[in-house]
Design an enzyme around this catalytic site. Structure first.
Site, PDB file in Angstrom:
ATOM      1  N   SER A   1       0.842  -1.198   0.000  1.00  0.00           N
ATOM      2  CA  SER A   1       0.000   0.000   0.000  1.00  0.00           C
ATOM      3  C   SER A   1       0.875   1.245   0.000  1.00  0.00           C
ATOM      4  CB  SER A   1      -0.913   0.012   1.223  1.00  0.00           C
ATOM      5  OG  SER A   1      -1.917  -0.962   1.072  1.00  0.00           O
TER       6      SER A   1
ATOM      7  N   LEU B   1       2.349   0.375   7.592  1.00  0.00           N
ATOM      8  CA  LEU B   1       2.262   0.944   6.236  1.00  0.00           C
ATOM      9  C   LEU B   1       3.550   1.617   5.748  1.00  0.00           C
ATOM     10  CD1 LEU B   1      -1.346   2.528   6.404  1.00  0.00           C
ATOM     11  CD2 LEU B   1      -0.692   0.433   5.206  1.00  0.00           C
TER      12      LEU B   1
ATOM     13  N   CYS C   1      -6.552  -1.747   6.626  1.00  0.00           N
ATOM     14  CA  CYS C   1      -5.403  -2.037   7.487  1.00  0.00           C
ATOM     15  C   CYS C   1      -5.818  -1.811   8.945  1.00  0.00           C
ATOM     16  CB  CYS C   1      -4.230  -1.130   7.131  1.00  0.00           C
ATOM     17  SG  CYS C   1      -2.865  -1.265   8.300  1.00  0.00           S
TER      18      CYS C   1
ATOM     19  N   THR D   1       0.438 -14.685   3.334  1.00  0.00           N
ATOM     20  CA  THR D   1       1.144 -15.344   4.429  1.00  0.00           C
ATOM     21  C   THR D   1       1.691 -16.721   4.057  1.00  0.00           C
ATOM     22  OG1 THR D   1      -0.244 -14.137   5.966  1.00  0.00           O
ATOM     23  CG2 THR D   1       0.878 -16.065   6.847  1.00  0.00           C
TER      24      THR D   1
END
Lengths: 251, 299
Positions: free
Chosen positions: B44, B71, B126, B260
Site C-alpha cells: 500500500s 504501512l 489495514c 502469508t
C-alpha cells in the site's frame, strides 16, 4: 517461531565497540545463519551467530538503539531470540581466502573454524581488529585503514596482493558492502568462487516484508550468504540500498 | 483451465499476490510474477514516504502471522520505477493505495494509473494504522465517497479491500458497490503478549492476524457478500493450498490473493497451488474456474 528466552552466561569485551555474549541454546545453526534478538521494550534486530555448538554467542557491535542497549546488559540478564534463520555458508573444498572487515568477522568466526585457508582481519584501526586471539594459531593477515597494525590500507588491496600470490579455491567475505563489492568483482574476474554474507535493513526476518530485498533476492531467506551466481546479478550491491520506507537510495 | 476475468482484466490464473507481502520493490514483484502468480497487488502506497513502525513488526504464531508493519512505503512520487519494473512480468499489476480522504485516494489512484498500473486496490482495511485503513473503511459514508471519487478520477478498475473488523461487512460492501471488485478480507485486529517479558510483542501493541486461523472468517465474509452484492469478489485470508483456493471460489470468489502462505511454502507456492487446483478440477469434472464460483451457496 516464537521467542525463547536465553540467559547471558558470559560477556567478553572484544574491542572498544564490540562485545561477545555467550549463551546456551538447543538450536543447531550453520555458520552464517542469524537470529532475531528482542530486547523487550527496546528493539528487535537481526544478529549472526559468532560461536556455534553447545556454547553459542552473538558478537555485537554497538551501532544503533538495540545494540547500544544490548551492550548495557550484564551476565545473568536475558535475551529473547527467534531463529536460526537464513541460508549460511556452503563449505567448499580447497584452500580458502577469508576476508572479514570490522564486525563482519563475527559472522565468519564459525566458518573459519571449519575451513582451511588464509584469513584477513581488517578494521579501521588496531583496537577494532576482531578475534585476533581466537585465531592466533591460524594464518592471519592484518589490514588497518590507518596502518596502526599490519598492512596499511584497505582489506581489498591486501586481498588483491594475496590473490596474485596464491590460487585460492574459494573466497568467503563479510564486512562493509563497498569492500565486499570489490572483493566479489576481483574474485569473479579471476574465476574464483566467492560467497558473501550481506547485510540490509531487515524487518521481519522471515522472507515476507521485502525490506531487505536486493535486486529480487531476500537477504533474510535467500541469503544472507550468497554465491557468485547470485552476487553477479546484484546491480545494487555496493551502490544502492533501501531505507526504512523502501526508497532506493545511493549508499 | 485456470484463467479468469475480473471485469475487463484478464488473469492467467486466479492466484494473485496479496498486498503487503514481497511487493514493495519492483524486482521482487517481477520475481513473484515469474514464479507463477496470476497478478500482483503492490504494497500500500501513500502520499509521503513512511518508515512504518519499529521492530518487532512481525511475530510468528502457531496459527498464523501477526504483523504491524505500519504501512511503510516509499511514497507515491518514488514509486513509478517499481511499477514499471514489476510490469515486465507480464501479469496485471494492481496498485494498492491508502489515504485518509477521497482527495488523497484520488490523487494516488491517478498516479498509479499514470505509472501503468492495471487497476488500483483501495486499502480501506489495514487494522493498525491511525487515521488510515480500517478507521476509514468502517465509516460507510466516507468509503462510499472515496470509491465514487476514485471512480470518477481514473479509467482503470477500482478494487476495494474491506476489513473483517466490523459487525457487518455486507453493509460496507454495499456502500462500496460502485467499485469494480471487492477484496475480502484484510487481517483481523489482534495482539500477542510474551508472558516472560510481561508485555505485548509488537512494538505497536496491536497488529493484524493473517494465515490459517482467519480462513473461516474470510470464507464467511465472501459467502455473505456474494449473496448481496453483484460485483466480482477476490477472496483473501489463510489460503495455503489448492483446496483452500477452491473453497473461497465456491463461496463466491472469482479469484484469490495469497500472502502469508509464502512464508510457509515459499515463493514457488503459486505454481504449486495452480497444479493442485487443476488436479482437483480434473478429477471432479470442472474445466473452468467460473463453473465453480459460488456453487456452495445454499439458497
Amino acid at each position: 517461531m516464537m521467542y525463547r528466552v536465553v540467559k547471558i552466561e558470559k560477556i567478553k569485551e572484544e574491542t572498544p565497540t564490540i562485545k561477545t555474549f555467550f549463551f546456551k541454546d538447543d538450536s543447531k545453526p550453520k555458520p552464517g545463519q542469524f537470529y532475531m534478538i528482542w530486547l523487550p521494550g527496546v528493539d528487535e534486530f537481526p544478529m549472526s551467530i559468532s560461536h556455534i555448538g553447545n556454547k553459542k554467542a552473538f558478537t555485537v557491535k554497538r551501532i544503533g538503539k538495540g545494540t547500544t542497549a544490548m551492550h548495557k546488559l550484564k551476565e545473568g540478564d536475558k535475551l529473547w531470540i527467534r531463529g536460526p534463520y537464513g541460508r549460511g555458508f556452503k563449505i567448499e573444498n580447497g584452500y580458502a581466502l577469508i576476508i572479514g572487515g570490522g564486525s563482519g568477522m563475527a559472522t565468519l568466526g564459525p566458518l573459519i573454524e571449519r575451513v582451511e585457508g588464509d584469513i584477513i582481519i581488517a578494521a579501521r584501526t588496531k583496537d577494532e581488529l576482531l578475534f585476533l586471539d581466537r585465531f592466533k594459531d591460524r594464518n592471519v593477515y592484518i589490514a588497518t585503514d590507518d596502518g596502526s597494525a599490519g598492512f596499511k590500507g584497505f582489506a581489498t588491496d591486501l586481498a588483491k596482493d594475496m590473490m596474485e600470490k596464491r590460487d585460492y579455491s574459494i573466497i568467503y567475505t563479510c564486512g562493509p558492502e563497498i569492500m565486499m563489492r570489490k572483493i566479489i568483482d576481483m574474485a569473479i574476474e579471476r574465476g574464483i568462487k566467492v560467497q558473501a554474507s550481506l547485510e540490509r535493513l531487515m524487518k521481519c526476518g522471515i522472507g515476507i516484508c521485502d525490506s531487505c530485498s536486493i535486486n529480487g533476492y531476500r537477504v533474510c531467506v535467500d541469503g544472507p550468504v550468497f554465491s557468485e551466481k547470485e552476487l553477479v546479478k546484484m546491480e545494487d550491491l555496493g551502490k544502492y540500498k533501501r531505507d526504512s520506507s523502501g526508497r532506493r537510495v545511493p549508499i | 483451465m485456470l484463467n479468469v476475468e475480473i471485469g475487463k482484466l484478464h488473469f492467467k490464473n486466479p492466484l494473485i499476490l496479496a498486498s503487503g507481502i514481497l511487493d514493495e520493490a519492483g524486482e521482487t514483484m517481477l520475481r513473484i510474477a515469474k514464479s507463477g502468480a496470476g497478478g500482483i497487488v503492490t504494497k500500500s502506497i501513500g502520499k509521503e514516504p513512511r518508515e512504518g513502525y519499529e521492530n518487532p513488526v512481525v511475530y510468528e504464531l502457531p496459527c498464523g502471522l501477526l504483523n504491524a508493519m505500519g504501512l511503510p512505503n516509499p511514497g507515491i512520487e518514488n514509486y513509478e520505477d517499481e511499477i514499471k519494473i514489476a510490469k515486465k512480468g507480464g501479469v496485471p499489476i494492481i496498485g494498492s493505495i491508502f489515504g485518509s480522504n477521497p482527495e488523497e485516494f484520488s490523487y494516488l489512484a491517478k498516479k498509479m494509473e499514470d505509472y501503468g498500473a492495471d487497476a488500483v486496490e483501495l486499502n480501506l482495511s489495514c487494522p493498525h494504522a491511525k487515521g488510515y485503513g480500517m478507521e476509514v473503511g468502517t465509516d460507510l459514508e466516507l468509503v462510499e465517497e472515496i470509491v465514487d471519487s476514485v471512480k470518477r478520477e481514473i479509467k482503470i478498475p477500482v478494487w476495494a479491500k474491506l476489513t473483517p473488523n466490523t459487525s457487518n461487512i455486507v453493509e460496507i460492501a454495499k456502500a462500496v458497490e460502485n467499485a469494480d471488485a471487492l477484496v475480502l478480507i484484510n487481517t483481523l485486529k489482534a495482539m500477542a503478549i510474551d508472558i516472560d517479558a510481561k508485555r505485548p510483542v509488537l512494538k505497536n501493541v496491536f497488529g493484524g492476524l493473517s494465515g490459517k486461523a482467519i480462513k473461516p472468517i474470510g470464507i464467511r465474509a465472501v459467502y455473505e457478500v456474494y449473496r448481496e452484492v453483484g460485483k466480482p469478489i477476490i477472496g483473501v485470508g489463510g489460503i495455503e493450498n489448492g483446496r483452500d483456493a477452491i473453497e473461497y471460489i465456491m463461496a463466491g470468489a472469482s479469484a484469490v490473493e495469497i500472502g502469508t502462505a509464502i512464508y510457509t511454502r515459499g515463493i514457488g507456492i503459486f505454481k504449486e497451488i495452480a497444479k493442485e487446483m487443476e488436479g482437483w478440477m480434473r478429477k471432479n469434472g470442472y474445466s473452468k474456474i467460473s463453473q465453480m464460483v459460488g456453487i456452495a451457496q445454499v439458497r
